[in-house]
Write an enzyme that holds these catalytic residues in place. Structure first.
Site, PDB file in Angstrom:
ATOM      1  N   SER A  44       2.574   5.319   1.553  1.00 27.94           N
ATOM      2  CA  SER A  44       3.449   4.599   0.641  1.00 27.94           C
ATOM      3  C   SER A  44       4.793   4.341   1.299  1.00 27.94           C
ATOM      4  O   SER A  44       5.227   5.106   2.160  1.00 27.94           O
ATOM      5  CB  SER A  44       3.639   5.446  -0.628  1.00 27.94           C
ATOM      6  OG  SER A  44       4.416   4.757  -1.570  1.00 27.94           O
ATOM      7  N   ASP A  45       5.436   3.262   0.897  1.00 27.29           N
ATOM      8  CA  ASP A  45       6.793   2.988   1.348  1.00 27.29           C
ATOM      9  C   ASP A  45       7.538   2.261   0.240  1.00 27.29           C
ATOM     10  O   ASP A  45       6.961   1.433  -0.460  1.00 27.29           O
ATOM     11  CB  ASP A  45       6.801   2.144   2.623  1.00 27.29           C
ATOM     12  CG  ASP A  45       8.180   2.147   3.265  1.00 27.29           C
ATOM     13  OD1 ASP A  45       8.463   3.102   4.010  1.00 27.29           O
ATOM     14  OD2 ASP A  45       8.980   1.230   2.988  1.00 27.29           O
TER      15      ASP A  45
END
Length: 191
Positions: free
Chosen positions: A74-75
């Site tokens: 995730s970012d």
């Protein structure tokens, strides 16, 4: 809780917030960390950066993934007036970022990638966050006491600044926190 069968979920993040959110869904998972360069092409549309970085983080595991493993990366990016605000490197940068967010609406986009030996799925979600006008002393108090140097845009919505500064959100609170948990759930329940 959803049974992933013989699949093992790997959360590739050291974020305590992402661990807490994934645990809240009831999934068993293991955490694996791999340092990844977070550079992105400057001509990439700001709405695509979080997904791009999420894929980049997942790709780092491509030669280490087991046959029954699902890697989740995730970012999160904060976008103000078409510009991405990264993580502040010091108090001055954090103050500048929060002063810029004060009294304005900004976007928070979180990209997620699921990677197995067979497939890759990348999704992203965006929320609009509206900050009230923050005083200099409020910003300084937050930076001094919460040290938001590991957070995109220089703040964590689940901390003091979110309690006193956020007037409203259009979209998922959890997307702003760093993991659009509704999307994670929808993908994993199909596994």
């Amino acid at each position: 809780m959803i049974d992933l069968g013989n699949k093992k979920l790997i959360l590739a993040s050291q974020s305590p917030r992402r661990k807490e959110l994934l645990k809240g869904l009831g999934f068993d998972f293991e955490v694996r960390i791999k340092d990844t360069n977070e550079d992105f092409p400057l001509n990439l549309d700001t709405s695509e950066v979080a997904g791009f970085l999420s894929v980049k983080k997942a790709t780092a595991f491509v030669h280490e993934i087991g046959p029954n493993e699902i890697v989740l990366t995730s970012d999160t990016v904060v976008i103000l007036d078409g510009e991405i605000l990264g993580k502040p490197s010091n108090q001055e940068e954090a103050f500048e970022m929060l002063s810029g967010l004060s009294g304005k609406m900004h976007l928070v986009t979180t990209g997620i990638t699921f990677l197995t030996l067979e497939k890759e799925i990348t999704l992203s979600d965006t929320a609009k966050v509206f900050f009230k006008t923050l005083s200099k002393s409020e910003i300084e108090y937050y930076i001094t006491n919460f040290k938001p140097f590991d957070k995109a845009g220089g703040y964590g919505i689940q901390e003091w600044i979110g309690f006193v500064g956020v007037e409203k959100i259009e979209g998922s609170y959890f997307t702003v926190m760093g993991l659009p948990i509704h999307l994670v759930y929808d993908v994993l329940k199909k596994w």
